[in-house]
Design a protein around this motif. Structure first.
Motif, PDB file in Angstrom:
ATOM      1  N   LEU A  11       9.402   4.742  -1.887  1.00 54.45           N
ATOM      2  CA  LEU A  11       9.274   3.833  -0.357  1.00 54.45           C
ATOM      3  C   LEU A  11       8.568   2.771  -0.071  1.00 54.45           C
ATOM      4  N   VAL A  64       7.254   0.499   5.724  1.00 45.11           N
ATOM      5  CA  VAL A  64       8.220   1.765   6.196  1.00 45.11           C
ATOM      6  C   VAL A  64       8.638   3.151   7.109  1.00 45.11           C
ATOM      7  N   CYS A  76      14.882   4.538   6.091  1.00 45.60           N
ATOM      8  CA  CYS A  76      13.741   4.962   5.479  1.00 45.60           C
ATOM      9  C   CYS A  76      13.291   6.877   5.830  1.00 45.60           C
ATOM     10  N   VAL A 126       5.148   6.938   0.119  1.00 44.80           N
ATOM     11  CA  VAL A 126       5.396   6.090   1.003  1.00 44.80           C
ATOM     12  C   VAL A 126       4.266   4.798   0.146  1.00 44.80           C
TER      13      VAL A 126
END
Length: 471
Positions: free
Chosen positions: A5, A88, A94, A106
């Motif tokens: 992400l 994020v 997310c 992340v």
């Protein structure tokens, strides 16, 4: 397969080296939207924007679930990178992915909250950030940033909430991209245009000049008043010294309700809240419990007692809901006998209220009259016994029968579906009105009511009744 992400930040060129490496890894790349300025950072990569999901979703909860599902489904086939504008940690899709895929990586980007806070030059370091589409979740905080104000509708919703928390006349910074404009909160929905780079930043003023206050401020005010150098009277108080205040304020609140006076109700509700805050602070000082303990216990109690809402119990109507509440209350209080429940009725309740409460709890054990008529019959018997005792001069017995009559009268009211405390209060108010009017009429005719006997009073009470009805 691996899920990564990436937060793209707010504008082109904010990608980190780690993010670029993930984008170059050969993974399938999705982007939440191609409409944000930061999407331009992905121009050198093969990216699939997911803007089409916006139009097929009923609301943002549905959208976020669909976005998360696309990413997780793809991760079963290959590594996948999901890019979002901002950070994020600010993206709800997310959050769903991270809750379902604990091993997702992340790579954070510049957050919309920190960007807006810096542009607005917020002085407070305690800043709460929230999307305009989650605005109703915003709680009171020293400072707040609301991002994603991408439409007039979003701006109007944000204005309503911020006005309630900070005051509509409070200063606010409206931000579009890197440009900041100082406005009042009530002007939030009066800007020329909106896009996804728009946000609003606001912070509390000095304590004594704030437009809006919350329960935390009430507690802090009491703490200030009781601190060294505070108010001598407030510093001298104890739970015992101010207990009567709570009773008086509660009665004044009920009086406002009875009068249907919203202005009075507004004020008296605050006075009751002050008493609760005062008692809480006193106990905080003693180390007994804190305000957080109080509110936590209250909410947990409401959850437990409403098991027909938050649990497995069922309640189809008001009466069955009350039955669930009573059942859970007995469990919560650890009452194993009906006697314990009866003993728990406070001694300092008004007499009618306490009698009614005791009777109701005894009735759950089966001790009750068959009906209001049978209770009225018992009342009639006690009245006759009282009369005989008075005739015979048996004062102590007469007083006992008077008590029985009052208790029986409460039973009659209760079984007839009425509240004895309320009925007596209303009857007393009617008598007071009638008496005052009768005296006014008598005085207007030059009479001295001190000279009246029963017949004279009855005549003027009758005339007063007619006058009141005519009005």
């Amino acid at each position: 397969m691996k899920i990564t992400l990436i937060g793209l930040g707010l504008k082109e060129g904010e990608l980190s080296g780690t993010a670029k490496a993930a984008l170059s890894s050969g993974a399938k790349i999705f982007a939440r939207t191609a409409l944000s300025p930061s999407y331009k950072s992905l121009k050198d990569y093969d990216v699939q924007p997911l803007d089409d999901l916006f139009n097929s979703s009923r609301n943002f909860d549905t959208l976020n679930k669909k976005l998360a599902d696309v990413v997780i489904k793809q991760s079963k086939l290959s590594d996948v990178v999901y890019c979002v504008d901002g950070a994020v940690c600010e993206d709800n899709a997310c959050k769903i992915i991270l809750s379902r895929k604990k091993d997702a990586e992340v790579i954070e980007g510049v957050s919309k909250t920190s960007h807006a806070a810096n542009i607005a030059r917020l002085k407070n370091t305690c800043v709460c950030g929230v999307s305009a589409y989650d605005i109703k979740s915003l709680k009171p905080s020293p400072a707040a940033v609301v991002y994603d104000i991408d439409s007039y509708y979003a701006a109007s919703e944000v204005k309503i909430v911020l006005s309630d928390l900070y005051g509509e006349e409070a200063d606010c910074t409206f931000i579009r991209g890197d440009r900041a404009t100082k406005i009042k909160i009530y002007e939030l929905d009066r800007q020329k245009d909106y896009d996804m780079t728009c946000s609003a930043a606001v912070e509390e003023g000095e304590f004594l000049t704030k437009e809006r206050y919350d329960y935390t401020d009430v507690l802090n005010m009491v703490r200030v008043l009781r601190a060294p150098g505070g108010c001598p009277w407030d510093r001298a108080q104890t739970n015992e010294s101010i207990r009567q205040n709570m009773i008086e304020e509660a009665y004044e609140l009920v009086d406002a309700i009875n009068k249907k006076d919203d202005e009075m109700l507004w004020e008296e509700t605050g006075d009751v809240l002050l008493q609760a805050a005062f008692h809480t602070v006193l106990k905080e000082e003693q180390g007994a419990f804190t305000s957080q303990d109080v509110t936590t216990r209250l909410v947990k109690k409401l959850i437990f007692r409403h098991s027909h809402i938050f649990g497995k119990d069922k309640a189809a109507d008001e009466q069955s809901a009350l039955g669930v509440w009573d059942k859970n209350k007995e469990t919560e209080k650890h009452h194993s006998t009906f006697g314990e429940s009866v003993a728990a009725v406070p001694d300092n309740f008004p007499a009618c209220m306490r009698a009614q409460k005791v009777q109701k709890r005894a009735a759950k054990a089966g001790l009750d009259y068959l009906s209001a008529l049978s209770a009225a019959d018992k009342l009639s018997q006690d009245a006759e016994s009282c009369i005989n005792a008075l005739i015979d001069g048996r004062q102590a017995e007469a007083e006992r029968f008077c008590g029985d009559m009052l208790f029986d009268a409460v039973s009659v009211c209760r079984l007839a579906g009425a509240d004895s405390e309320q009925l007596l209060s209303e009857r007393t108010a009617r008598f007071a009105e009638l008496f005052i009017k009768a005296e006014e009429i008598a005085i207007s005719e030059g009479k001295n009511v001190k000279d009246f006997g029963e017949l004279e009073w009855n005549w003027y009470l009758l005339r007063a009744d007619n006058a009141i009805k005519a009005d």
